[in-house]
Design an enzyme around this catalytic site. Structure first.
Site: not given
Ligand code: GDP
Ligand code: IMO
Ligand code: MG
Length: 437
Positions: A13, A16, A40-41, A223
């Site tokens: 999270d 990416k 979840g991206h 991840q």
């Molecule tokens: P990922 O799994 O690495 O793709 O990250 P996620 O999408 O799960 O979580 C990142 C969250 O932060 C998302 O809701 C993005 O829209 C948000 N986000 C990304 N970059 C920024 C930033 O620079 N500032 C803020 N406030 N939000 C951001």
């Molecule tokens: P993105 O790509 C954050 C965490 C779960 C748990 C551990 C194992 O959005 O960054 P699993 O279901 O993979 O066997 O769970 O990994 N986890 C993540 N945490 N972002 C993710 O993906 C994750 N995918 C798995 O919360 O701790």
């Molecule tokens: Mg994510």
């Protein structure tokens, strides 16, 4: 021509999705190489927010090929729903491709994932419950079902029948759960298979064709480094290899084809699920980061645990992934703080240590040693270039670059595409940049 890997340096999270979408502007092909619908991206474009679980974050560019690689595990229902959602808002998916050698997440994987978590009780991992671990287990045990198995009309019914019978035995005898109805699952999966058939390719061959044409390829990690099965905080990890080395295996390319590796790091740290987290904040500061950063999981909606930036795991991520540069995201989340801490080392059993302890028990006892830096108490959200950032924000970034001995190439100050400062071209620019240590 440049082939670039984008990975998460923390516990996932990191943003990416946003960084991959941004870099996809100049990519011809984007490849997801591991993980499944646990990811979840988020990509935000104007008023639209796209939450992608399996489809690469390059899908919003109609000219970019998006490949779900061999190292991923595919849950067809979620993937098909994702395709449908994109189609409904006019995003074309004719440029989407699925590796025939990717493994398939079956309903029994999800049931076993949840049943195993219940059984583990206080030893639970806090998985997403999406069946990821059990799907990769079957791959290792060599009883998994691959996309190519679902495509084979001659053999697939028998193959599925055998697998469901085997897993019903596990569900009933080990977990005391109801068995699955084989006919219903087989019918459903044949239907999914036919819907997915147009997308199925030999992914490694397709990537190789792109390499031969000298096209730009972006490998999108899911991840993060600390969730890596081999190098993360085992057993509180996922079941795949999110680290940069995983890209070659998961996509089916040789290491000699990779030109750049970019590590994405939040300006602070978050973690979802169980496991040690030395810089975790259980006070108002943690709540502040969670509120301002809207730190709720994209996949499960769980509240993310929040803490200060951890330079020890940062340096570890630089080493394990061989990072060329960093993309620091969510700097804006720190805007209101009067002071900001950064963990520079740990104290472990009375000793100061600089390196990440690989054993989770030691890691769980590690106490962060902090350096306190002044905050800037100004909004950074409108800044267009590095020089526009408040002095204290620039000093904070410089401190991180020095600590990790790695240049910062991208700074993100909001979820929108435009809320990004490119310090130097992360793909074509010099390997050591403006913010280099
Ligand atoms: P990922 O799994 O690495 O793709 O990250 P996620 O999408 O799960 O979580 C990142 C969250 O932060 C998302 O809701 C993005 O829209 C948000 N986000 C990304 N970059 C920024 C930033 O620079 N500032 C803020 N406030 N939000 C951001
Ligand atoms: P993105 O790509 C954050 C965490 C779960 C748990 C551990 C194992 O959005 O960054 P699993 O279901 O993979 O066997 O769970 O990994 N986890 C993540 N945490 N972002 C993710 O993906 C994750 N995918 C798995 O919360 O701790
Ligand atoms: Mg994510």
């Amino acid at each position: 021509m440049a082939n670039v890997i984008v990975i998460g340096t923390q516990w996932g999270d990191e943003g990416k999705g946003k960084i991959t979408d941004l870099l996809s502007r100049s990519a011809d092909v984007v490849v997801r190489y591991q993980g499944g619908v646990n990811a979840g991206h988020t990509v935000v474009v104007g008023d639209d927010t796209f939450k992608l679980h399996l489809i690469p974050s390059g899908i919003l560019y109609p000219e970019t090929d998006c490949i779900i690689g061999s190292g991923t595990v595919i849950e067809p229902q979620t993937l098909l729903a994702e395709i449908e959602q994109l189609k409904q808002i006019g995003v074309k998916t004719q440029n989407l491709f699925i590796a025939e050698t990717a493994h398939v997440t079956m309903p029994y994987h999800q049931l076993i994932d949840r049943a195993a978590e219940d059984r583990r009780a206080e030893h639970k991992i806090g998985t997403t419950g999406k069946g990821i671990g059990p799907t990769y287990c079957d791959k290792s045990e060599r009883v998994g079902i691959r996309i190519v198995d679902l495509m084979d009309k001659e053999t697939r019914v028998k193959r599925l029948q055998w697998a469901i019978e085997y897993k019903n035995f596990v569900l009933e005898r080990l977990y005391e759960k109801e068995p699955l109805n084989a006919d219903t699952v087989i019918k459903q999966y044949i239907d999914y298979a036919e819907q997915l058939r147009p997308y199925v390719v030999d992914a490694s061959l397709k990537i190789d064709e792109a390499i031969k044409k000298r096209r730009n390829i972006l490998f999108e990690g899911a991840q993060g480094t600390l969730l890596d099965l081999d190098h993360g905080t085992y057993p509180y990890v996922t079941s795949s290899n999110p680290v940069a080395g995983g890209a070659c295996i998961g996509a089916g390319v040789g290491p000699t084809q990779i030109d750049r590796i970019i590590g994405v790091a939040k300006a602070y740290t978050t973690r979802v699920g169980e496991g040690p987290f030395p810089t975790e904040l259980l006070d108002d500061a943690g709540n502040h980061l969670g509120d301002r950063g809207a730190e709720f999981g994209t996949t499960t909606g769980r509240k993310r645990r929040c803490g200060w930036f951890d330079g020890v795991i940062g340096r570890y991520a630089v080493r394990i992934n061989g990072l060329d540069c960093l993309a620091i995201t969510k700097l804006d989340v720190l805007d209101e703080l009067s002071e900001i801490k950064v963990c520079i080392a740990y104290e472990l059993d009375g000793e100061v240590i600089q390196d990440f302890p690989c054993d989770s028990r030691s890691f769980g006892r590690a106490k962060p040693i902090y350096e306190t830096l002044p905050g800037w108490r100004t909004s950074t959200k409108e800044c267009k270039q590095f020089a526009d950032l408040p002095k204290a924000a620039r000093a904070y970034l410089q401190f991180i670059a020095d600590l990790l001995e790695t240049p910062i190439a991208i700074i993100s100050i909001g979820a929108q595409r435009g809320q990004t400062i490119i310090v130097e071209d992360p793909i074509h620019g010099p390997k050591r940049g403006l913010l280099s240590a």
